[in-house]
Design a protein around this motif. Structure first.
Motif, PDB file in Angstrom:
ATOM      1  N   SER A  55     -60.205  31.200  49.967  1.00  0.00           N
ATOM      2  CA  SER A  55     -60.506  31.568  48.541  1.00  0.00           C
ATOM      3  C   SER A  55     -59.098  32.919  48.326  1.00  0.00           C
ATOM      4  O   SER A  55     -59.013  33.339  49.224  1.00  0.00           O
ATOM      5  CB  SER A  55     -61.489  32.553  48.976  1.00  0.00           C
ATOM      6  OG  SER A  55     -61.396  32.998  47.537  1.00  0.00           O
ATOM      7  N   PRO A  56     -57.949  32.320  47.650  1.00  0.00           N
ATOM      8  CA  PRO A  56     -56.165  32.311  47.897  1.00  0.00           C
ATOM      9  C   PRO A  56     -56.295  33.527  46.780  1.00  0.00           C
ATOM     10  O   PRO A  56     -56.873  32.753  45.244  1.00  0.00           O
ATOM     11  CB  PRO A  56     -56.046  31.794  47.748  1.00  0.00           C
ATOM     12  CG  PRO A  56     -56.061  30.771  46.816  1.00  0.00           C
ATOM     13  CD  PRO A  56     -57.744  30.928  47.754  1.00  0.00           C
ATOM     14  N   ILE A  57     -55.753  34.603  46.674  1.00  0.00           N
ATOM     15  CA  ILE A  57     -56.089  35.568  46.032  1.00  0.00           C
ATOM     16  C   ILE A  57     -54.282  36.179  45.495  1.00  0.00           C
ATOM     17  O   ILE A  57     -53.927  36.660  46.723  1.00  0.00           O
ATOM     18  CB  ILE A  57     -56.524  37.070  45.713  1.00  0.00           C
ATOM     19  CG1 ILE A  57     -58.341  36.396  45.792  1.00  0.00           C
ATOM     20  CG2 ILE A  57     -56.518  37.707  44.467  1.00  0.00           C
ATOM     21  CD1 ILE A  57     -59.079  37.729  46.454  1.00  0.00           C
ATOM     22  N   ARG A  58     -52.981  35.341  44.707  1.00  0.00           N
ATOM     23  CA  ARG A  58     -52.182  35.320  44.853  1.00  0.00           C
ATOM     24  C   ARG A  58     -51.433  36.238  43.327  1.00  0.00           C
ATOM     25  O   ARG A  58     -51.980  36.499  42.760  1.00  0.00           O
ATOM     26  CB  ARG A  58     -51.794  33.783  44.881  1.00  0.00           C
ATOM     27  CG  ARG A  58     -50.615  33.856  44.129  1.00  0.00           C
ATOM     28  CD  ARG A  58     -49.957  32.318  43.855  1.00  0.00           C
ATOM     29  NE  ARG A  58     -48.300  32.057  44.259  1.00  0.00           N
ATOM     30  CZ  ARG A  58     -48.092  31.623  43.253  1.00  0.00           C
ATOM     31  NH1 ARG A  58     -47.642  31.945  42.257  1.00  0.00           N
ATOM     32  NH2 ARG A  58     -46.019  31.032  43.049  1.00  0.00           N
ATOM     33  N   VAL A  59     -50.557  36.711  44.233  1.00  0.00           N
ATOM     34  CA  VAL A  59     -49.862  37.897  43.298  1.00  0.00           C
ATOM     35  C   VAL A  59     -48.891  37.231  42.670  1.00  0.00           C
ATOM     36  O   VAL A  59     -47.714  37.293  43.825  1.00  0.00           O
ATOM     37  CB  VAL A  59     -50.152  39.794  43.409  1.00  0.00           C
ATOM     38  CG1 VAL A  59     -49.523  40.191  42.670  1.00  0.00           C
ATOM     39  CG2 VAL A  59     -50.725  39.355  44.051  1.00  0.00           C
ATOM     40  N   ASP A  60     -48.476  37.026  41.245  1.00  0.00           N
ATOM     41  CA  ASP A  60     -47.294  36.599  41.240  1.00  0.00           C
ATOM     42  C   ASP A  60     -46.097  37.466  41.422  1.00  0.00           C
ATOM     43  O   ASP A  60     -46.197  39.039  40.460  1.00  0.00           O
ATOM     44  CB  ASP A  60     -47.401  36.463  39.725  1.00  0.00           C
ATOM     45  CG  ASP A  60     -48.403  34.751  39.356  1.00  0.00           C
ATOM     46  OD1 ASP A  60     -48.247  34.616  40.835  1.00  0.00           O
ATOM     47  OD2 ASP A  60     -49.057  34.883  38.797  1.00  0.00           O
ATOM     48  N   THR A  61     -45.051  37.132  41.467  1.00  0.00           N
ATOM     49  CA  THR A  61     -43.429  38.123  41.440  1.00  0.00           C
ATOM     50  C   THR A  61     -43.285  38.848  40.001  1.00  0.00           C
ATOM     51  O   THR A  61     -42.920  40.330  39.636  1.00  0.00           O
ATOM     52  CB  THR A  61     -42.482  37.384  41.391  1.00  0.00           C
ATOM     53  OG1 THR A  61     -43.086  36.785  43.302  1.00  0.00           O
ATOM     54  CG2 THR A  61     -41.097  38.368  41.633  1.00  0.00           C
ATOM     55  N   ALA A  62     -43.519  37.732  38.913  1.00  0.00           N
ATOM     56  CA  ALA A  62     -43.416  38.315  37.872  1.00  0.00           C
ATOM     57  C   ALA A  62     -44.652  39.487  37.088  1.00  0.00           C
ATOM     58  O   ALA A  62     -44.564  40.382  36.513  1.00  0.00           O
ATOM     59  CB  ALA A  62     -43.975  37.612  36.861  1.00  0.00           C
ATOM     60  N   ARG A  63     -45.496  39.637  37.925  1.00  0.00           N
ATOM     61  CA  ARG A  63     -46.256  40.683  37.917  1.00  0.00           C
ATOM     62  C   ARG A  63     -46.396  41.837  38.606  1.00  0.00           C
ATOM     63  O   ARG A  63     -46.731  42.976  38.381  1.00  0.00           O
ATOM     64  CB  ARG A  63     -47.865  40.502  37.898  1.00  0.00           C
ATOM     65  CG  ARG A  63     -48.036  39.255  37.152  1.00  0.00           C
ATOM     66  CD  ARG A  63     -49.685  39.029  36.812  1.00  0.00           C
ATOM     67  NE  ARG A  63     -50.830  40.227  36.795  1.00  0.00           N
ATOM     68  CZ  ARG A  63     -52.226  40.306  36.065  1.00  0.00           C
ATOM     69  NH1 ARG A  63     -53.016  38.984  36.422  1.00  0.00           N
ATOM     70  NH2 ARG A  63     -52.554  41.092  35.960  1.00  0.00           N
TER      71      ARG A  63
END
Length: 445
Positions: free
Chosen positions: A291-299
């Motif tokens: 269950s990946p929770i990815r945090v984008d660089t844009a955010r």
């Protein structure tokens, strides 16, 4: 078999100070030679331990190491009485004196790598003390780390504590800060993910250019062999060299995992897609879905993640099946991070609660909630077999608060490290602590 995860937090020592010794750790470097408050640092850490224990999470502590490290000072030629050794070091090499007084053992995520009994070939929980050979001020820690682990986990029927790997660059090992275990539940077989910064024996492999990569692939592989891990349930992933050069000195500054969830930044890994594919395939073998929770660089830019220590958080399983994210107060003070976390909790992910702590004394020295703790998954029998004197209870909390109030200074300036009275105060405090914890002979004074 059912198991429970215990977090062993480092108890901040009486000589907590800001020496700025860790090149590559932006927070540590930016607060070099500031005045510290050892009493407040210890009380902040104890408050965190107490709060999590009161919530029902498994909580224990690892005691501080003796400071200053006279063995280091004498091994490089400073002679005489303890007071004379300190005076000579302060005059001839203040930076080495600062190394001997380093507060870094408080970050027990670097004390060792831990593999629970569900993963090891012999059915025991394995610990390997980290050699931390990238930095002088940390390179001696493994001796006392192994000593403390053997005192707490001394039942060889259940536990195996290994000495540190050879202290050479090829086997640079920073412990659990570059290790994550993913699983269906803490008692079942899991997948152990080792994140490394460079490969010693492959000159063509990518590596950071500005800051050192402290964990090698070779060290990770050696620890996996010592622990008797299954090749099919062990994954090696390279950290993004560019993100190391942005101040992400350990993987736990850019990613954290728990159960089957991996909370990570877009730039965490050298090959994001490849890393996730490896984890999915390995987890399928233990009947778990990633269950990946990815945090984008844009955010959330990497700089904001480092400034807030968003990923240097604790991801804890709750009784209701959801997870709590334990974060430092700084996460609420960085606008992009605060906005992201508001959306995360409201967005229906596995994380439905944020728990905030004021850990500024630790944060200013370059370590957040995750740095302060070593995760150990234990069955009921293993939990009963470990030394009980380090398990956080309400009674122990109040005893330790009184001990801190008695022995700790509320201000420590860099010049105070040359004061022989400080060394005496630390010695006396730790002698009493060993009695409080029921660990006689813990220190080799």
């Amino acid at each position: 078999m059912s198991a429970r995860e215990f977090n062993f937090d480092g108890l901040v020592g009486p000589s907590h100070n800001y020496a700025g010794l860790s090149f590559g750790n932006v927070a540590s470097f930016s607060n070099v030679k500031s005045a510290s408050n050892p009493k407040l640092a210890a009380l902040q850490g104890l408050a965190k331990m107490r709060a999590l224990a009161s919530r029902g999470f498994g909580q224990a502590l690892l005691p501080p190491q003796d400071r200053p490290n006279f063995r280091l000072l004498r091994s490089i030629g400073f002679t005489g009485t303890d007071a004379e050794v300190l005076a000579k070091a302060a005059k001839e090499s203040p930076v080495i004196l600062a190394c001997a007084y380093s507060a870094s053992p408080m970050w027990t995520a670097n004390a060792a790598t831990v593999s629970p009994s569900a993963d090891s070939a012999d059915g025991r929980t394995h610990f390997t003390a980290a050699n931390l050979n990238n930095k002088l001020h940390r390179a001696f820690e493994h001796e006392q780390s192994a000593r403390a682990l053997r005192a707490i986990f001394k039942d060889e029927k259940h536990f195996a504590v290994h000495d540190a790997l050879p202290g050479t660059p090829a086997f640079g090992d920073e412990g659990a800060a570059n290790h994550t275990r993913l699983c269906k539940d803490h008692g079942s077989s899991g997948v152990e993910m080792f994140v490394y910064g460079r490969t010693e024996f492959d000159a063509s492999a990518p590596a950071p250019k500005k800051y050192p990569a402290r964990q090698t692939l070779e060290a990770s592989q050696a620890v996996a062999r010592l622990h008797g891990l299954s090749a099919g349930r062990t994954v090696y992933i390279q950290q993004n060299p560019d993100v190391i050069d942005q101040g992400v000195f350990h993987n736990d500054v850019i990613a954290v995992g728990n159960a089957n969830a991996l909370f990570y930044h877009e730039q965490a890994f050298a090959d994001e897609a490849g890393a996730l594919d490896q984890l999915r395939r390995a987890l399928a073998g233990v009947d778990a879905d990633l269950s990946p929770i990815r945090v984008d660089t844009a955010r959330v830019p990497v700089a904001d993640a480092v400034a807030s220590y968003l990923f240097n958080s604790q991801l804890l399983s709750k009784a209701d099946g959801k997870m709590a994210l334990v974060i430092p107060q700084e996460c609420q003070e960085v606008a992009s991070v605060a906005a992201y976390l508001d959306g995360l909790v409201a967005g229906g992910s596995a994380i439905d609660e944020l728990i905030h702590f004021d850990l500024r004394q630790s944060m200013r020295n370059g370590g957040g909630p995750a740095c302060l703790r070593l995760r150990v998954a234990l069955t009921d029998a293993e939990a009963a077999a470990m030394h009980q004197g380090v398990v956080m209870t309400e009674a122990l909390y109040h005893t330790l608060v009184a001990w801190v109030e008695k022995h700790y200074r509320d201000r420590l300036d860099p010049a105070d490290l040359a004061d022989p009275q400080l060394a005496i105060e630390v010695h006396n405090a730790l002698e009493e602590l060993s009695r409080i914890l029921g660990l006689p002979g813990l220190y080799d004074f």
